[in-house]
Design a protein around this motif. Structure first.
Motif, PDB file in Angstrom:
ATOM      1  N   GLU A   1       9.537   2.096  -4.686  1.00  0.00           N
ATOM      2  CA  GLU A   1      10.441   0.958  -4.901  1.00  0.00           C
ATOM      3  C   GLU A   1      10.982   0.416  -3.580  1.00  0.00           C
ATOM      4  N   TYR A   2      11.204   1.321  -2.617  1.00  0.00           N
ATOM      5  CA  TYR A   2      11.767   0.943  -1.325  1.00  0.00           C
ATOM      6  C   TYR A   2      10.952   1.585  -0.202  1.00  0.00           C
ATOM      7  N   VAL A   3      10.806   0.847   0.878  1.00  0.00           N
ATOM      8  CA  VAL A   3      10.117   1.341   2.066  1.00  0.00           C
ATOM      9  C   VAL A   3      11.036   1.129   3.267  1.00  0.00           C
ATOM     10  N   ARG A   4      11.077   2.111   4.138  1.00  0.00           N
ATOM     11  CA  ARG A   4      11.795   1.972   5.412  1.00  0.00           C
ATOM     12  C   ARG A   4      10.752   1.713   6.487  1.00  0.00           C
ATOM     13  N   ALA A   5      10.831   0.539   7.133  1.00  0.00           N
ATOM     14  CA  ALA A   5       9.737   0.117   8.009  1.00  0.00           C
ATOM     15  C   ALA A   5      10.250  -0.529   9.290  1.00  0.00           C
ATOM     16  N   HIS A   6       9.567  -0.199  10.391  1.00  0.00           N
ATOM     17  CA  HIS A   6       9.827  -0.861  11.669  1.00  0.00           C
ATOM     18  C   HIS A   6       9.109  -2.205  11.749  1.00  0.00           C
ATOM     19  N   ARG A   7       7.995  -2.342  11.010  1.00  0.00           N
ATOM     20  CA  ARG A   7       7.151  -3.540  11.085  1.00  0.00           C
ATOM     21  C   ARG A   7       6.958  -4.111   9.667  1.00  0.00           C
ATOM     22  N   PRO A   8       7.954  -4.817   9.141  1.00  0.00           N
ATOM     23  CA  PRO A   8       7.861  -5.302   7.763  1.00  0.00           C
ATOM     24  C   PRO A   8       6.656  -6.198   7.497  1.00  0.00           C
ATOM     25  N   ALA A   9       6.277  -7.044   8.443  1.00  0.00           N
ATOM     26  CA  ALA A   9       5.147  -7.948   8.209  1.00  0.00           C
ATOM     27  C   ALA A   9       3.875  -7.154   7.957  1.00  0.00           C
ATOM     28  N   GLN A  10       3.675  -6.090   8.707  1.00  0.00           N
ATOM     29  CA  GLN A  10       2.484  -5.263   8.511  1.00  0.00           C
ATOM     30  C   GLN A  10       2.521  -4.576   7.145  1.00  0.00           C
ATOM     31  N   VAL A  11       3.679  -4.120   6.757  1.00  0.00           N
ATOM     32  CA  VAL A  11       3.810  -3.494   5.445  1.00  0.00           C
ATOM     33  C   VAL A  11       3.500  -4.502   4.340  1.00  0.00           C
ATOM     34  N   ARG A  12       4.033  -5.702   4.457  1.00  0.00           N
ATOM     35  CA  ARG A  12       3.754  -6.732   3.450  1.00  0.00           C
ATOM     36  C   ARG A  12       2.257  -7.043   3.402  1.00  0.00           C
ATOM     37  N   GLU A  13       1.631  -7.128   4.544  1.00  0.00           N
ATOM     38  CA  GLU A  13       0.192  -7.432   4.606  1.00  0.00           C
ATOM     39  C   GLU A  13      -0.625  -6.331   3.938  1.00  0.00           C
ATOM     40  N   HIS A  14      -0.336  -5.082   4.258  1.00  0.00           N
ATOM     41  CA  HIS A  14      -1.089  -3.974   3.676  1.00  0.00           C
ATOM     42  C   HIS A  14      -0.805  -3.846   2.189  1.00  0.00           C
ATOM     43  N   HIS A  15       0.428  -4.094   1.793  1.00  0.00           N
ATOM     44  CA  HIS A  15       0.781  -4.025   0.375  1.00  0.00           C
ATOM     45  C   HIS A  15       0.044  -5.095  -0.416  1.00  0.00           C
ATOM     46  N   ALA A  16      -0.038  -6.293   0.132  1.00  0.00           N
ATOM     47  CA  ALA A  16      -0.751  -7.381  -0.540  1.00  0.00           C
ATOM     48  C   ALA A  16      -2.242  -7.052  -0.681  1.00  0.00           C
ATOM     49  N   ALA A  17      -2.815  -6.474   0.365  1.00  0.00           N
ATOM     50  CA  ALA A  17      -4.239  -6.122   0.313  1.00  0.00           C
ATOM     51  C   ALA A  17      -4.493  -5.041  -0.734  1.00  0.00           C
ATOM     52  N   LEU A  18      -3.614  -4.054  -0.819  1.00  0.00           N
ATOM     53  CA  LEU A  18      -3.784  -3.004  -1.821  1.00  0.00           C
ATOM     54  C   LEU A  18      -3.613  -3.559  -3.227  1.00  0.00           C
ATOM     55  N   THR A  19      -2.657  -4.459  -3.388  1.00  0.00           N
ATOM     56  CA  THR A  19      -2.409  -5.035  -4.703  1.00  0.00           C
ATOM     57  C   THR A  19      -3.582  -5.876  -5.171  1.00  0.00           C
ATOM     58  N   SER A  20      -4.142  -6.693  -4.270  1.00  0.00           N
ATOM     59  CA  SER A  20      -5.283  -7.537  -4.649  1.00  0.00           C
ATOM     60  C   SER A  20      -6.519  -6.722  -4.934  1.00  0.00           C
ATOM     61  N   ALA A  21      -6.666  -5.578  -4.240  1.00  0.00           N
ATOM     62  CA  ALA A  21      -7.829  -4.728  -4.451  1.00  0.00           C
ATOM     63  C   ALA A  21      -7.788  -4.051  -5.811  1.00  0.00           C
ATOM     64  N   ASN A  22      -6.565  -3.861  -6.317  1.00  0.00           N
ATOM     65  CA  ASN A  22      -6.412  -3.207  -7.615  1.00  0.00           C
ATOM     66  C   ASN A  22      -6.299  -4.206  -8.760  1.00  0.00           C
TER      67      ASN A  22
END
Length: 250
Positions: free
Chosen positions: A229-250
């Motif tokens: 539900e929550y992520v602690r991140a130094h690089r939010p843009a990278q997290v959003r990018e990887h999350h979007a890629a994982l979501t689209s793949a599924n």
């Protein structure tokens, strides 16, 4: 998934791009984090990695007070990341909305503060009284983590904490003497076992890697695949990018 963007007021942080020293630098860092997709901020003033300086409560508050003021001016909630009840109390008085309990609420003072304020608490898995005294995990780390949370959630509920607890798998608090290959295996096991924490019916708050090596990015994807539900991140843009890629793949 919502993101707590990391702001460090500890000058010895290894992620030097996340370090701020005053209110204005915190506003600049916070503005960048929000533009990259952060929803909230996580602010700490004492480094938790091997070799970081131990600081007094007075020095820690001196470090975080200006940055906290700057982040609050941006209108997003701030988690104060500390193991010291004096710093936590001052930060909550100043407007912080979340307590990231760097002692895993293992001192009576921190428990009393959490009960009194009824704020959301990040509860990290931690074998030891705080991040400076963590010990080795014997056996299956996921089984140890699940047992630890079962014990400590029960303890905190009995102490009167009724508010939300966000469960932090504590990958940053593995034994300090682990070299990286061993720590990578440890983190992989913990991230893979996050689903077992669902039995507690509480949201997950997962710190993710910030270094840009292939093995760290694999760990990032593994953590995000567990749908925290929550992520602690130094690089939010990278997290959003990887999350979007994982979501689209599924």
């Amino acid at each position: 998934m919502e993101i707590f963007g990391v702001v460090n007021a500890s000058p010895d942080s290894k992620a030097d791009f996340s370090v701020v020293h005053d209110c204005d630098e915190a506003v600049a860092r916070g503005t960048t984090l929000m533009a990259e997709g952060a929803d909230y901020f996580d602010l700490g003033g004492e480094g938790s990695t091997l070799g970081s300086d131990e600081v007094s409560a007075a020095e820690e508050w001196r470090r975080v007070s200006g940055p906290l003021r700057g982040l609050l001016s941006l209108g997003a909630d701030v988690a104060i990341d500390t193991r010291k009840p004096e710093v936590a109390r001052q930060a909550l008085d100043a407007g912080a909305a979340v307590l990231n309990a760097g002692d895993a609420l293992q001192t009576p003072e921190m428990v009393e503060l959490a009960v009194e304020r009824e704020v959301t608490v990040v509860l990290p898995f931690m074998l030891g009284r705080d991040f400076r005294s963590v010990r080795d995990v014997s056996g299956d780390p996921v089984a140890v983590m699940v047992e630890w949370f079962g014990e400590h959630i029960g303890r905190l509920r009995r102490a009167g904490i009724a508010q939300d607890l966000l469960l932090d798998c504590g990958v940053g608090f593995g034994p300090h003497d682990m070299d990286w290959p061993e720590r990578a295996v440890y983190q992989q096991a913990i991230y893979s076992g996050l689903g077992q924490l669902r039995q507690f019916g509480l949201p997950l708050y997962v710190p993710v890697p910030w270094l840009q090596t292939p093995d760290r990015l694999e760990l990032l994807d593994l953590a995000l695949s567990q749908k925290p539900e929550y992520v602690r991140a130094h690089r939010p843009a990278q997290v959003r990018e990887h999350h979007a890629a994982l979501t689209s793949a599924n």
